[in-house]
Design a protein around this motif. Structure first.
Motif, PDB file in Angstrom:
ATOM      1  N   GLU A   1     -11.284  30.724  11.270  1.00 38.25           N
ATOM      2  CA  GLU A   1      -9.915  30.513  10.828  1.00 38.25           C
ATOM      3  C   GLU A   1      -9.801  30.765   9.330  1.00 38.25           C
ATOM      4  O   GLU A   1      -8.795  31.269   8.855  1.00 38.25           O
ATOM      5  CB  GLU A   1      -9.469  29.091  11.161  1.00 38.25           C
ATOM      6  CG  GLU A   1      -8.034  28.832  10.780  1.00 38.25           C
ATOM      7  CD  GLU A   1      -7.616  27.438  11.177  1.00 38.25           C
ATOM      8  OE1 GLU A   1      -7.043  27.290  12.259  1.00 38.25           O
ATOM      9  OE2 GLU A   1      -7.878  26.501  10.386  1.00 38.25           O
TER      10      GLU A   1
ATOM     11  N   GLY B   1     -18.868  18.713  12.299  1.00 37.94           N
ATOM     12  CA  GLY B   1     -18.400  19.942  11.673  1.00 37.94           C
ATOM     13  C   GLY B   1     -18.778  20.106  10.224  1.00 37.94           C
ATOM     14  O   GLY B   1     -18.393  21.079   9.588  1.00 37.94           O
ATOM     15  N   ARG B   2     -19.495  19.148   9.678  1.00 42.18           N
ATOM     16  CA  ARG B   2     -19.931  19.270   8.281  1.00 42.18           C
ATOM     17  C   ARG B   2     -21.439  19.117   8.183  1.00 42.18           C
ATOM     18  O   ARG B   2     -22.079  18.646   9.103  1.00 42.18           O
ATOM     19  CB  ARG B   2     -19.319  18.135   7.458  1.00 42.18           C
ATOM     20  CG  ARG B   2     -17.841  18.218   7.293  1.00 42.18           C
ATOM     21  CD  ARG B   2     -17.390  17.014   6.477  1.00 42.18           C
ATOM     22  NE  ARG B   2     -16.027  16.661   6.814  1.00 42.18           N
ATOM     23  CZ  ARG B   2     -14.963  17.264   6.314  1.00 42.18           C
ATOM     24  NH1 ARG B   2     -15.105  18.233   5.445  1.00 42.18           N
ATOM     25  NH2 ARG B   2     -13.742  16.917   6.689  1.00 42.18           N
TER      26      ARG B   2
ATOM     27  N   GLN C   1     -15.916  22.562   9.556  1.00 38.79           N
ATOM     28  CA  GLN C   1     -14.965  22.212   8.506  1.00 38.79           C
ATOM     29  C   GLN C   1     -15.490  22.529   7.128  1.00 38.79           C
ATOM     30  O   GLN C   1     -16.338  21.823   6.606  1.00 38.79           O
ATOM     31  CB  GLN C   1     -14.665  20.705   8.577  1.00 38.79           C
ATOM     32  CG  GLN C   1     -14.297  20.272   9.974  1.00 38.79           C
ATOM     33  CD  GLN C   1     -13.647  18.909   9.984  1.00 38.79           C
ATOM     34  OE1 GLN C   1     -13.068  18.491   8.980  1.00 38.79           O
ATOM     35  NE2 GLN C   1     -13.754  18.220  11.091  1.00 38.79           N
ATOM     36  N   ASP C   2     -14.969  23.586   6.555  1.00 38.00           N
ATOM     37  CA  ASP C   2     -15.266  23.910   5.147  1.00 38.00           C
ATOM     38  C   ASP C   2     -16.749  23.898   4.839  1.00 38.00           C
ATOM     39  O   ASP C   2     -17.212  23.163   3.977  1.00 38.00           O
ATOM     40  CB  ASP C   2     -14.556  22.920   4.211  1.00 38.00           C
ATOM     41  CG  ASP C   2     -13.072  23.157   4.246  1.00 38.00           C
ATOM     42  OD1 ASP C   2     -12.329  22.183   4.472  1.00 38.00           O
ATOM     43  OD2 ASP C   2     -12.661  24.317   4.080  1.00 38.00           O
TER      44      ASP C   2
ATOM     45  N   ARG D   1     -14.197  27.732   8.171  1.00 37.46           N
ATOM     46  CA  ARG D   1     -13.537  26.836   9.108  1.00 37.46           C
ATOM     47  C   ARG D   1     -13.392  27.585  10.428  1.00 37.46           C
ATOM     48  O   ARG D   1     -12.905  28.712  10.471  1.00 37.46           O
ATOM     49  CB  ARG D   1     -12.142  26.459   8.616  1.00 37.46           C
ATOM     50  CG  ARG D   1     -12.168  25.811   7.255  1.00 37.46           C
ATOM     51  CD  ARG D   1     -10.764  25.604   6.730  1.00 37.46           C
ATOM     52  NE  ARG D   1     -10.299  24.298   7.133  1.00 37.46           N
ATOM     53  CZ  ARG D   1      -9.007  23.985   7.272  1.00 37.46           C
ATOM     54  NH1 ARG D   1      -8.102  24.892   7.055  1.00 37.46           N
ATOM     55  NH2 ARG D   1      -8.666  22.783   7.635  1.00 37.46           N
TER      56      ARG D   1
ATOM     57  N   LEU E   1     -10.733  21.721  15.151  1.00 34.20           N
ATOM     58  CA  LEU E   1     -11.517  22.266  14.048  1.00 34.20           C
ATOM     59  C   LEU E   1     -12.977  21.844  14.255  1.00 34.20           C
ATOM     60  O   LEU E   1     -13.334  20.687  14.085  1.00 34.20           O
ATOM     61  CB  LEU E   1     -10.977  21.704  12.731  1.00 34.20           C
ATOM     62  CG  LEU E   1     -11.173  22.569  11.493  1.00 34.20           C
ATOM     63  CD1 LEU E   1     -10.673  23.978  11.736  1.00 34.20           C
ATOM     64  CD2 LEU E   1     -10.426  21.944  10.338  1.00 34.20           C
TER      65      LEU E   1
ATOM     66  N   ARG F   1     -12.297  27.154  14.644  1.00 30.36           N
ATOM     67  CA  ARG F   1     -11.737  26.317  15.702  1.00 30.36           C
ATOM     68  C   ARG F   1     -12.449  26.574  17.029  1.00 30.36           C
ATOM     69  O   ARG F   1     -12.887  27.684  17.297  1.00 30.36           O
ATOM     70  CB  ARG F   1     -10.236  26.621  15.877  1.00 30.36           C
ATOM     71  CG  ARG F   1      -9.432  26.109  14.732  1.00 30.36           C
ATOM     72  CD  ARG F   1      -7.953  25.914  15.051  1.00 30.36           C
ATOM     73  NE  ARG F   1      -7.289  25.444  13.838  1.00 30.36           N
ATOM     74  CZ  ARG F   1      -7.104  24.147  13.556  1.00 30.36           C
ATOM     75  NH1 ARG F   1      -7.483  23.234  14.402  1.00 30.36           N
ATOM     76  NH2 ARG F   1      -6.531  23.798  12.419  1.00 30.36           N
TER      77      ARG F   1
END
Lengths: 346, 522, 325
Positions: B315, B483-484, B279-280, B268, B276, B270
């Protein structure tokens, strides 16, 4: 007229100097003197006789060093205008070792020189640390340190280093700590070679070592420097220390390298403003150690010629400093040469 | 759907930049009152450029613009605003410490210079505007403490306050959370019903289908197609966006990839605004393969690459390089462990433009023992020979080694950079937008180099907004969106239009989102 | 903002009160200290308030020292010609305005590096002012002018206060009101934070910045002329002694807020006054070397700069030329 790329910096510097001379001429004329007579005296005073030439070199010596202080700062992306203060303490340090600490002949001169350089470097540490760890803008901190150094140096000169019976000067450097005079007719000593040598050493350091490369990279492109793993705090401290060594040497050169006094005036008169003069020298020399040497010759000529100008024409030699300032002001404009060309082409 | 005479007519718009790039090649575009038009396309298709022309920021090289039937020549955005055309950009021009109300008033204060700011009178007018349009904006909070989605609404309010009849929005939902997007769409519909013409620049297919009346698709500077939204399907749009289905692929020998060189677990990251951006994320890149990450810029790619290359602290999550956990924020130790990084903006991050070729050839490598002598001295002869070798091997065209890199063409700059990174004999090459803005020859050459790396058993992570590039070069593909990774799998399983859909945020049947096997660190 | 101002002022006045008690015990009369402190505050406050406006608009003028030096000299000459201290002050302000305008033009249109340009002004002044001094008066080191030319002071219970000091306070207030309560001040603050927003709104970035540069220069010029005409009564080459840079420190310390800059100027002015008082007071001057006392203002400034920096908010574009994409 197109200038080839490699010559462009030289052309810009010369053009700006010419601009400064023209502006200076206007000033001289505005106050009732003849610019032509003034500049003629300037040229004659600088180069007229062999002594004059040697004196020009003597004036150039500290200038190439204080230029280095500013230039090394700019190369690292900083504004080190603390050469004044670093230089005063360099003079004090050199005076102390040269005048009050007897040593065998071979070592004394070197020790005094090194003492001066180290004093300057130590004085540069305060603004360096404040910048690196507190982010304090170095313009204000270096200027404050300059003024503190002024008073501190005067205090030390008068209370610890003064020649007994003569309040206006410190003890002279002992004969074992004096640079050999190069010619009887002028005040030029071998310290010139040390100055040039130091400038060349800094040149070799900045362009020939990893640390120097990283310093220049940080100034050229801070983000690429991050990419290359450069630590900003180290660069700041290194740049200030190098600048302090140079300024310290400049101060030392005016004491152990300048007859006939071989000492420091209590008013610091033989060193003041050399630090600020160095800024113009550095800019004209494109912030390069070797460029600084050449530019110092030019500004040294102006300083030496200014003395004759003052004597013959009555124009105060300080005008040369005003010229220096105009040149700095003009060099602040990045595309001055380009802009002027475009204007003239219309 | 708009009706009557067009409010705006753009005819034959060409835009060629001084360096020769043609961003627009003869585009016609009409806009009617009371409609929402989507301007769809990939990165570089020309959508933003076209709207910058309309909003007065750019002047077209050729072509005419007519507003309400009369020709106009906008010299700046203020001219356009006076004719009722306003654009809300992706990057906002808000004054951070001012409140929303103050930002709206700037320039339109309605009082003399030495008079107090007439906030109260203006407040009434602004609030009326907000009510009429259904826009919700807190007027008295400093804009810098507002979330980006709300900041955008302030920008919109700024434009509407000046009386716009044409509102252009550039990627407006890129800053919004899914919940906010629905509110935003109702606002758009309300605005349209009042008669405003709205242009939505976007790459997101779902949104196009949901809120627009008409779609205009641009591809490489020309109109690829235009249709009413009612008769548009995601597949058709994707096809128009990315071009006909093609199987243009560099012949690559099949390889069996080896051990994972890079393993990422639960990452993760930022961005600079605190959002964010990644994301993961979990994935791995193995020896002998090219792992290509496709996607429109701004979906977290920059932050991902920065985290992987030691330039941004993540993060959360873990990164393993060659089996060892990676420390954050230390590029040099990553380079020592076999990382090579071709950054997304060569001039900004990877090169020092004022330095010459020799000094740029050791950028990032300046601490390698083979280049150093005693006391930190740089061994000039060694470095010189190495630089000459680089220039020769990677065919960098330059007058001589002492030329400042600034004078080199983009293609040659990139060759130098890529050559430098490759000659580190790395284990992992992370390359982001490696051929952006380059001439054709350099583009092909650099792509060849990347494939060579793969054939030599290196792991290559390629992040690019150039769909062709990703499709051509990759063994495995992932599409980054919001983000994915939407969809991750072997390249053969991805048809061009599938990738197009995924880039637009639409997950077609049969594609697994986030289908990554959990990596096994060793 | 108001809260910070209250705290700063309370602290400053409290320090003054405590200091006064202490000084009485040591033998330094506090009233004369306050008098000197207010005099010292005046040029600092004027220049600092002007530079606050400038920096709020995004420009940095480090040439305040140069303006002090030049306008001090020019001011005295005009005072002699016009036979009035007030004429001298006005001439100083006009000269300062010209210098500020020149700096502004070079920065805005020439896209100059403002720090270097400012240093250029400083080095120029270092040379031009001695040249002026000799050209105007055949200067032997100090030029004393007739007492009638000095700007007269007003007798108050707090000692003799110069009207220029009161003017400085008024100027600080006016600057505060301008910045925070008028449309012009609103635009100035905008242009320092985000010139793009101002440009896009159809306003002239260059005119706003030229205005602040000129006004800032005028205020500094007034302060510079005040040094000889309102305080020292004579002109020496180093009449400014780094005060231009101390004014810069006031600006930094105050976070560019005029009223806080006034407070900072008072603080530094008191340090300056304290140094002068120590230097002449019988009981004390033997014990503390003059040179160390002279250092006090600079050490205080350095300490403040070191402690405060990093926690201050600057308009993000300070020092960077604006160029439309």
């Amino acid at each position: 007229m197109r200038t080839p790329r490699a010559l462009r910096p030289l052309a810009e510097s010369l053009a700006t100097v010419a601009l400064g001379l023209v502006a200076g001429g206007v000033l001289v004329w505005a106050f009732g003197h003849s610019p032509l007579a003034a500049y003629r005296a300037l040229a004659v005073g600088a180069f007229g006789t062999r002594e004059d030439l040697l004196e020009t070199l003597a004036f150039a010596t500290p200038l190439m060093l204080t230029a280095l202080t500013f230039a090394v700062g700019v190369r690292a992306g900083l504004f080190n205008i603390g050469a004044e203060g670093q230089m005063y303490l360099g003079a004090v340090g050199a005076t102390f070792v040269a005048g009050m600490v007897p040593m065998p002949a071979g070592v004394h001169l070197a020790a005094a020189t090194v003492a001066g350089m180290l004093a300057g470097a130590v004085w540069a540490l305060t603004p360096a640390v404040l910048k690196a760890w507190r982010g304090a803008h170095e313009v204000i901190s270096t200027i404050m340190c300059n003024w503190i150094a002024l008073h501190l140096s005067m205090y030390l000169a008068i209370h610890f280093l003064a020649e007994p019976g003569r309040a206006e000067r410190t003890v002279p450097a002992l004969p074992t700590a004096r640079y050999p005079v190069l010619s009887e007719e002028s005040t030029l000593t071998a310290v010139l070679f040390v100055a040039v040598g130091f400038a060349l050493v800094v040149y070799a350091y900045l362009w020939g070592t990893r640390a120097g490369y990283e310093l220049r990279l940080a100034g050229e492109n801070p983000e690429a420097a991050r990419y290359a793993g450069v630590r900003p705090e180290r660069v700041v401290v290194l740049s200030f220390v190098l600048g302090g060594l140079a300024a310290g040497l400049a101060g030392a050169s005016q004491v152990i390298g300048r007859p006939p006094a071989w000492s420091l005036y209590a008013t610091l008169g033989n060193v003041v403003t050399l630090g600020f003069d160095g800024i113009g020298v550095a800019l004209v020399g494109r912030n390069h150690p070797v460029g600084g040497i050449l530019a110092a010759l030019l500004f040294g000529a102006l300083a030496q010629g200014g003395r004759l100008m003052e004597y013959e024409v009555g124009v105060l030699s300080e005008l040369v400093r005003a010229l220096n300032g105009i040149i700095v002001f003009a060099m602040a404009v990045p595309e001055l040469w380009g802009m002027l060309r475009r204007r003239l082409a219309r | 759907m708009g009706e009557g005479t067009p409010r705006v007519q753009m005819r034959g718009i060409h835009k060629v930049y001084p360096d020769g790039t043609a961003a627009l090649k003869g585009v016609d575009f009409d806009l009617y009152p009371g409609e929402v038009v989507a301007l769809l396309g990939e990165n570089g298709a020309g959508k933003t450029t076209l709207m910058k022309v309309l909003s007065g920021l750019l002047r077209p090289t050729r072509g005419d613009v007519l507003v309400d039937g009369r020709p106009v020549h906008f010299r700046n955005p203020v001219d356009a605003l006076r004719r009722g055309i306003g654009m809300v950009h992706q990057v906002f021009t808000l004054v951070p410490p001012f409140t929303a109300l103050q930002n709206v008033l700037l320039g339109q204060e309605g009082a003399g210079l030495l008079r107090p700011l007439p906030e109260e009178q203006a407040r009434a007018r602004v609030q009326r505007l907000l009510e009429e349009t259904g826009l919700e904006v807190p007027l008295d909070v400093p804009v810098e403490s507002l979330p980006v989605g709300v900041q955008q609404r302030v920008e919109i309010c700024k434009t509407l306050y000046r009386g716009t009849s044409v509102l252009i929005l550039d990627e407006p939902t890129s800053a919004l959370a899914p919940v906010e997007v629905d509110d935003f769409f109702s606002f758009l519909r309300r605005l349209r019903d009042r008669g405003t013409s709205i242009v939505l620049i976007t790459h997101k297919l779902r949104e196009v289908l949901e809120v627009t009346d008409r779609v205009v698709v641009l591809r490489q500077g020309s109109v690829a197609g235009e249709l009413p939204t009612a008769s548009a399907t995601p597949e058709r749009l994707a096809e128009l966006m990315v071009g006909p289905l093609s199987t243009l692929r560099v012949a690559r020998a099949p390889r069996s990839p080896g051990q994972p060189v890079l393993a990422v677990q639960g990452l993760r990251v930022r961005d600079d605004q605190g959002r964010l951006a990644v994301q993961d994320l979990s994935f791995e890149v193995r020896e002998g393969e090219v792992f290509g990450v496709a996607g429109v810029e701004g979906n977290g790619q920059s932050e991902l690459v920065q985290a992987l290359t030691g330039l941004r602290r993540p993060e959360a999550g873990e990164i393993w390089l060659s089996g060892q956990r990676v420390p954050s924020l230390d590029p040099l130790s990553l380079y020592r462990r076999g990382l090579a990084h071709v950054p997304e903006d060569k001039a900004r991050f990877g090169l020092a433009l004022g330095f010459d070729l020799v000094e740029n050839s050791i950028l990032g490598r300046q601490r390698e023992p083979k280049f150093l002598g005693w006391l930190g001295r740089l061994r000039r002869p060694v470095i010189l020979r190495y630089a000459e070798e680089l220039v020769r091997r990677f065919r960098v065209v330059a007058p001589d080694l002492a030329t400042p890199v600034r004078s080199l063409s983009g293609g040659n700059q990139q060759r130098l950079l890529v050559g430098r990174e490759i000659s580190k004999e790395p284990r992992l090459v992370v390359a982001m937008h490696p051929t952006r803005g380059l001439d054709v020859a350099s583009t092909l050459y650099i792509r060849e180099l990347l494939v060579q790396m793969r054939d030599a058993g290196k792991a290559v992570l390629l992040v690019s907004a150039d769909l062709d590039e990703v499709l051509e070069l990759s063994d495995r593909i992932a599409v980054m969106y919001g983000g994915r990774f939407l969809g991750l799998g072997p390249a053969e399983e991805f048809r061009r239009e599938t990738v197009g859909l995924l880039m637009g945020g639409v997950v077609p049947e049969g594609v697994h989102a986030d289908a990554a096997r959990p990596p096994s660190p060793r | 903002m108001r809260w910070k101002a209250v705290v700063t002022w309370t602290f400053a006045l409290g320090a003054v009160a405590l200091g006064a008690r202490f000084l009485e015990r040591v033998g330094l009369p506090p009233v004369s200290l306050l008098e000197t402190g207010l005099l010292a505050m005046t040029p600092l406050a004027l220049a600092a308030v002007g530079e606050c406006l400038n920096q709020k608009a995004g420009l940095v003028n480090i040439g305040l020292e140069a303006i002090f030096m030049v306008t001090a000299t020019v001011g005295v000459w005009f005072a002699e010609v016009g036979r009035s201290g007030t004429v001298g002050l006005l001439a100083g302000a006009a000269t300062g305005a010209l210098l500020g305008l020149g700096f502004g033009a070079v920065s805005v249109y020439g896209k100059a590096d403002q720090i270097i340009a400012g240093m250029g002004l400083n080095v120029f002044a270092l040379g031009f002012v001695p040249f002026l001094l000799i050209s105007l008066w055949a200067f032997p080191g100090i030029h004393v002018f007739p007492n009638e030319l000095m700007v007269p002071r007003i007798r108050t219970p707090l000692g003799q206060v110069s009207p220029v000091t009161l003017a400085a306070v008024v100027v600080a207030l006016a600057a505060h009101l301008l910045l925070h309560r008028t449309v012009l001040g609103f635009r100035i603050r905008a242009v320092g934070e985000k010139p793009e927003a101002v440009d896009v709104a159809g306003l002239r970035v260059d005119r706003l910045r030229l205005l602040t540069a000129t006004v800032g220069g005028a205020l500094a010029g007034l302060g510079g002329a005040f040094l000889p005409l309102g305080w020292f009564g004579a002109l020496v080459k180093e009449i400014s002694a780094g005060r231009g840079f101390i004014a810069l420190a006031c600006v930094v310390f105050a976070g560019l807020e005029p009223l806080l800059a006034l407070g900072a100027a008072l603080l530094f002015g008191l340090a300056d006054g304290f140094a002068s008082a120590v230097a002449v007071t019988p009981g004390v001057k033997e014990r503390v070397p003059f040179y160390f006392v002279s250092m006090i203002p600079y050490v205080v400034t350095l300490a403040v700069v070191a402690a405060v920096i990093g926690r201050r908010r600057f308009p993000s574009t300070v020092g960077r030329p604006y160029a439309r994409e």
